[in-house]
Write an enzyme that holds these catalytic residues in place. Structure first.
Site, PDB file in Angstrom:
ATOM      1  N   HIS A  48       0.831  -1.205   0.000  1.00  0.00           N
ATOM      2  CA  HIS A  48       0.000   0.000   0.000  1.00  0.00           C
ATOM      3  C   HIS A  48       0.869   1.260   0.000  1.00  0.00           C
ATOM      4  O   HIS A  48       0.585   2.219  -0.739  1.00  0.00           O
ATOM      5  CB  HIS A  48      -0.907  -0.020   1.234  1.00  0.00           C
ATOM      6  CG  HIS A  48      -1.868   1.125   1.292  1.00  0.00           C
ATOM      7  ND1 HIS A  48      -3.015   1.178   0.536  1.00  0.00           N
ATOM      8  CD2 HIS A  48      -1.847   2.276   2.014  1.00  0.00           C
ATOM      9  CE1 HIS A  48      -3.666   2.300   0.792  1.00  0.00           C
ATOM     10  NE2 HIS A  48      -2.973   2.984   1.689  1.00  0.00           N
ATOM     11  N   GLU A  70      -1.722  -5.595  -3.884  1.00  0.00           N
ATOM     12  CA  GLU A  70      -2.458  -5.123  -2.713  1.00  0.00           C
ATOM     13  C   GLU A  70      -3.837  -5.780  -2.619  1.00  0.00           C
ATOM     14  O   GLU A  70      -4.285  -6.160  -1.527  1.00  0.00           O
ATOM     15  CB  GLU A  70      -2.593  -3.602  -2.803  1.00  0.00           C
ATOM     16  CG  GLU A  70      -3.353  -2.949  -1.673  1.00  0.00           C
ATOM     17  CD  GLU A  70      -3.593  -1.486  -1.949  1.00  0.00           C
ATOM     18  OE1 GLU A  70      -3.407  -0.679  -1.030  1.00  0.00           O
ATOM     19  OE2 GLU A  70      -3.978  -1.147  -3.096  1.00  0.00           O
ATOM     20  N   ASN A 440      28.246 -21.346  -2.119  1.00  0.00           N
ATOM     21  CA  ASN A 440      29.218 -22.425  -2.160  1.00  0.00           C
ATOM     22  C   ASN A 440      28.865 -23.527  -1.157  1.00  0.00           C
ATOM     23  O   ASN A 440      28.967 -24.721  -1.448  1.00  0.00           O
ATOM     24  CB  ASN A 440      30.609 -21.865  -1.861  1.00  0.00           C
ATOM     25  CG  ASN A 440      31.671 -22.501  -2.735  1.00  0.00           C
ATOM     26  OD1 ASN A 440      31.433 -22.774  -3.908  1.00  0.00           O
ATOM     27  ND2 ASN A 440      32.832 -22.738  -2.165  1.00  0.00           N
TER      28      ASN A 440
END
Length: 712
Positions: A48, A70, A440
C-alpha cells in the site's frame, strides 16, 4: 517531473527499498498453514505504501503492479482466502520485479518486460480465482475487487447509497509546514488530496508558513498519510480526526458545486503560496481524475484499525525517538574533518610537550581537555557510520531458499549476532563475498536429503551465519554441517597444478590452497571437495578491506569459513615505536605487553630464526630492521625492546629500538597513494608532520610463523 519534485525522489527510492526488504523478510518467515496476521498486515502495508508513493511520483508501472498485489494481500489479511505456497512464490517474484522497476526509475537498472507481464498475469490469475470461487456465495466481493470504475445508472437508489456513504465518511484536520514546498510540489499535493474527498481550506491568510486543510473522505487515515508522506516532512505534519466537523455530504456522487469548492480551495491555497494552480486543477486531466475518484462506490471495506501513530504523537514523541536522513557524502565529509582535527590536536600536543608545564599549566590543561573532547567527538562521529550487520544477513534467507529449492536440498539458515555493528563502507562491500560463500556451502557443502539420511544425518542441513566482536575486529563465520573438505583430493589437485606443497602441511595450510586462482574445476566441484570456484576473488576482496579469511573443516562433518574485518577503515589507536630513524604504528588491539629480554632468553633455530622465551613459552622474533632494510640503533635483541603481539591466536615478539608513545591516528591508504607494501596496512601523519607506517601485525606474525615452520 519538475525539479521541485525531483528532490523527493531519493527519499522515495530509499524508503521503497527498505519496505521491499521488509516485505521479503516477512514473506520468508510466513507459516503457510498458519500465517501470523501481523505479518500479513505488514506485507499489505508495504504494498500500500509503495503504491501511494509510486502514484505520487507518476511511476505507473509500479502503481499497476502494487495495486494487483495489494488486492490479493487484502483478501489474505481479511481471511477471505487461504495462503498457499504458490502465492508466497509469486509475492517474492513481485518483490523482485518492484526492485528492478525501482532501479529503472533510479537509473541503475531496468525491469524485464516479460517478467513484469508474467508476474502481473499470475497475480491477476490468483485474484480471478478468488473472485470466481466466491462469486456464488458473495457476489458483492466481485464488485469489490473490480476496477474502480462504476456505472452510476446500475447502482442502488441514491438515498440508500448516500446513507451508506455517510456512515463511512471521516473528516480530518491536516496541518503541515509549507513554507519550503515549491509550486509543483504544492500543486501535486493539493490535487491528490482533492481526489480523495471534499477538501476545504482553513489556513490563516496571515500565516503562509502553515497550511491547514479539512478533508472529508471515505479513505482511512493511512491513505491520507500516504498522499502526503513523500512530500511533507513528517515532523511538521499533523493528521487528526476533526470531531467538530459534521459528516460530509454524498462524497461518491459529488456535485458540480463540490468540485468547484475543491477548486476554490486549491486556488485559495495557491494564492497564499504565490502559485497559480487553478489551471492545473481545472485541466481536463485533473478534473477527470477528481471526478473518477469522487464517483467510487463506498463499498470497499475499510481495513480494521491498523492505525499507525498519528503525526501528533510522532511530533510529541520526537524527543524520545526520531531520526533524519543524511547523505553519506555529508557523513564522510564530517569524518574527514574530524580526522584532520585529530591530526591538528596531535600537532598541538607535540608542540606543548616542549614547553614548561609550570609556566603554561592552564594551556596544558586546556590541551588535555581538547584531547578528551576530540576523542569523544571522533567516537560519536564514527558511530554514525556504524550499521548492524543484519542489513547484510537479512538478504540471505532468500538466497538459501531459492538455491536450495533449485538443488533439491533441504537447508535451514541460522543467524547469530545480527546486532553486531560494522562500518557502512564494509557492510556494502562484504555482501558479495558472503553471498558467494553461502552459495558455495549450499552447492558443494550440504548434501542431498537422501545422502544425509544414509550418513545418519538429519535430512535438513544447516548453514549458520555468526557475527561477533573480537578485540578491534569483527569476525563473521559461515559454517555448514555438510561434507567438509577432503585433504587428499585437494593435495592431489594441487600437485596436478604444480603448486608447491608438502606432505607435512597442516590442515589449515591445505584448506587455504582452495583460494589459489583457478584451483577448482568442474570435476572437483562435483566431488564436493572443490569449494574453490571464485574463492580467489573472495579472498582478494576480503584482503582489500584490510581483513583476512580462514578455513576450518572436518571431513564428513562441517566446514567453517571465518572472515576477520576491522571495525572501521578510518581511525585506530596505536603504539608508536622507533627503528633507526623511522617511526611505526602498531595497532593496540594486537599488543599484549612489552618487555626488555635477558640475553639468556634468546635462542636461535638452525641459524634461520630467533625465538625468545617468555614465561616458559617460546615466541618467534620479528626484527623490523631486517624486514624493511633499516639501520637500527640497537643490534642485539637483549639491548632493545620486545613488543609481544597476539594476532588471531598466534603470538610473536617484535624487536624495536624504543617505545615512543600511544596515539590515536587517522588511517591513510598507502596503496592508493603509493603502492601495496607487504607488512604495512596503511600510513598516518604524526603530530610533527612526519609520516609513520601502520604495521600489518597479523600479516607479519603469520609470515614469521611460516618461516619458523620451514626452518624447523
Amino acid at each position: 517531473m519538475s525539479t521541485d519534485l525531483e528532490q523527493f525522489y531519493q527519499i522515495f527510492f530509499e524508503e521503497a527499498g527498505e519496505l521491499l526488504a521488509e516485505m521479503e523478510t516477512r514473506l520468508l518467515k510466513l507459516d503457510i498453514l498458519s500465517p501470523d496476521p501481523e505479518d500479513l498486515n505488514a506485507i499489505f502495508r508495504v504494498a500500500h505504501s509503495i503504491k501511494g508513493g509510486a502514484g505520487t511520483f507518476g511511476f505507473a508501472d509500479m502503481t499497476e503492479l502494487t495495486h494487483v498485489l495489494e488486492s490479493l494481500l487484502d483478501k489474505l489479511r481479511k481471511d477471505e482466502l487461504k495462503l498457499r505456497a504458490e502465492m508466497v512464490d509469486t509475492f517474492l517474484r513481485a518483490g523482485d520485479v518492484l526492485k528492478n522497476q525501482l532501479d529503472g526509475h533510479r537509473g541503475t537498472g531496468s525491469a524485464d518486460p516479460a517478467e513484469v507481464d508474467a508476474v502481473n498475469r499470475k497475480l491477476k490469475e490468483l485474484v480471478a480465482d478468488t473472485v470466481g470461487n466466491s462469486a456464488t456465495s458473495t457476489p458483492e466481493s466481485v464488485e469489490e475487487s473490480a476496477p474502480h470504475t462504476v456505472n452510476t445508472s446500475e447502482q442502488a437508489p441514491v438515498s440508500t447509497e448516500s446513507a451508506s456513504v455517510a456512515e463511512n465518511v471521516t473528516t480530518y484536520r491536516i496541518e503541515f509546514g509549507c513554507a519550503d514546498l515549491g509550486k509543483s510540489v504544492m500543486e501535486k499535493l493539493l490535487i491528490d488530496l482533492a481526489r480523495q474527498g471534499q477538501l476545504k481550506n482553513l489556513s490563516d491568510p496571515d500565516n503562509e508558513a502553515i497550511c491547514i486543510l479539512q478533508l472529508a473522505t471515505t479513505d482511512s487515515e493511512e491513505d491520507v498519510w500516504e498522499a502526503l508522506a513523500f512530500l511533507v516532512d513528517p515532523a511538521n505534519l499533523s493528521i487528526k480526526i476533526d470531531e467538530s466537523a459534521l459528516p460530509a455530504a454524498d462524497i461518491p456522487g459529488a456535485t458540480l458545486e463540490c468540485r468547484q469548492e475543491q477548486q476554490q480551495t486549491v486556488e485559495t491555497i495557491s494564492e497564499q503560496q504565490d502559485m497559480q494552480l487553478s489551471e492545473a486543477v481545472s485541466s481536463p486531466t485533473a478534473a477527470n481524475s477528481a471526478t473518477q475518484k469522487t464517483q467510487l462506490p463506498a463499498k470497499k471495506a475499510v481495513a480494521p484499525p491498523q492505525h499507525k501513530p498519528s503525526a501528533d504523537h510522532a511530533v510529541s514523541a520526537s524527543g524520545e525517538s526520531s531520526s533524519i536522513r543524511v547523505g553519506v557524502e555529508k557523513v564522510d565529509q564530517m569524518i574527514n574533518l574530524v580526522g584532520e582535527l585529530v591530526i591538528t590536536q596531535a600537532m598541538l600536543a607535540q608542540t606543548a610537550s616542549q614547553i614548561d608545564p609550570v609556566i603554561f599549566e592552564k594551556l596544558l590543561n586546556g590541551l588535555n581537555q581538547l584531547e578528551r573532547n576530540t576523542r569523544d567527538l571522533q567516537e560519536a562521529v564514527m558511530s554514525i557510520r556504524m550499521m548492524p550487520i543484519s542489513f547484510v544477513f537479512s538478504r540471505f534467507p532468500r538466497v538459501v531458499r531459492d538455491v536450495a529449492s533449485k538443488l533439491g536440498k533441504q537447508v535451514d539458515l541460522k543467524t547469530l549476532g545480527e546486532g553486531t555493528e560494522l562500518d557502512k563502507g564494509l557492510i556494502e562491500k562484504i555482501t558479495d563475498p558472503l553471498t558467494h560463500l553461502i552459495r558455495n556451502s549450499l552447492d558443494h557443502g550440504i548434501e542431498t536429503p537422501e545422502k544425509r539420511k544414509a550418513l545418519g544425518k538429519p535430512a535438513h542441513g544447516t548453514i549458520t551465519l555468526r557475527a561477533s566482536h573480537q578485540g578491534g575486529s569483527v569476525v563473521i563465520e559461515v559454517m555448514d554441517d555438510g561434507a567438509g573438505l577432503n585433504r587428499e583430493k585437494i593435495l592431489d589437485k594441487a600437485r596436478s597444478r604444480g603448486l608447491a606443497i608438502s606432505e607435512n602441511m597442516t590442515d589449515q595450510d591445505v584448506w587455504m590452497l582452495i583460494f589459489e586462482a583457478g584451483f577448482s574445476t568442474a570435476e572437483v566441484v562435483t566431488d564436493v571437495s572443490g569449494r574453490g570456484v571464485g574463492m580467489d576473488v573472495v579472498k582478494r576482496n576480503i584482503e582489500g578491506l584490510g581483513g583476512r579469511v580462514e578455513i576450518d573443516s572436518i571431513t564428513g562433518q562441517r566446514t567453517k569459513i571465518s572472515i576477520r574485518l576491522p571495525l572501521t577503515l578510518a581511525i585506530l589507536d596505536g603504539l608508536s615505536v622507533s627503528v633507526g630513524d623511522q617511526l611505526f604504528i602498531i595497532p593496540l588491539t594486537y599488543i599484549t605487553e612489552s618487555l626488555k629480554p635477558a640475553a639468556e632468553d634468546i635462542r636461535t633455530i638452525r641459524g634461520q630464526g630467533r625465538v625468545v622465551e617468555v614465561r616458559g613459552e617460546y615466541l618467534p622474533v620479528i626484527a623490523l630492521h631486517e624486514i624493511f632494510g633499516l639501520e637500527p640503533e640497537v643490534h642485539e635483541i637483549h639491548e632493545g625492546i620486545l613488543v609481544i603481539l597476539d594476532a588471531e591466536g598466534n603470538k610473536a615478539a617484535m624487536f624495536v629500538d624504543t617505545l615512543v608513545g600511544q596515539h590515536q591516528v587517522v588511517i591513510k591508504s598507502l596503496e592508493s597513494n603509493y603502492r601495496r607494501v607487504q607488512g604495512v596496512s596503511g600510513a598516518t601523519i604524526m603530530g610533527d608532520g612526519s609520516v609513520a607506517l601502520i604495521l600489518d601485525a597479523v600479516g607479519l606474525v603469520n609470515v614469521t610463523k611460516q618461516r619458523m615452520i620451514h626452518a624447523a
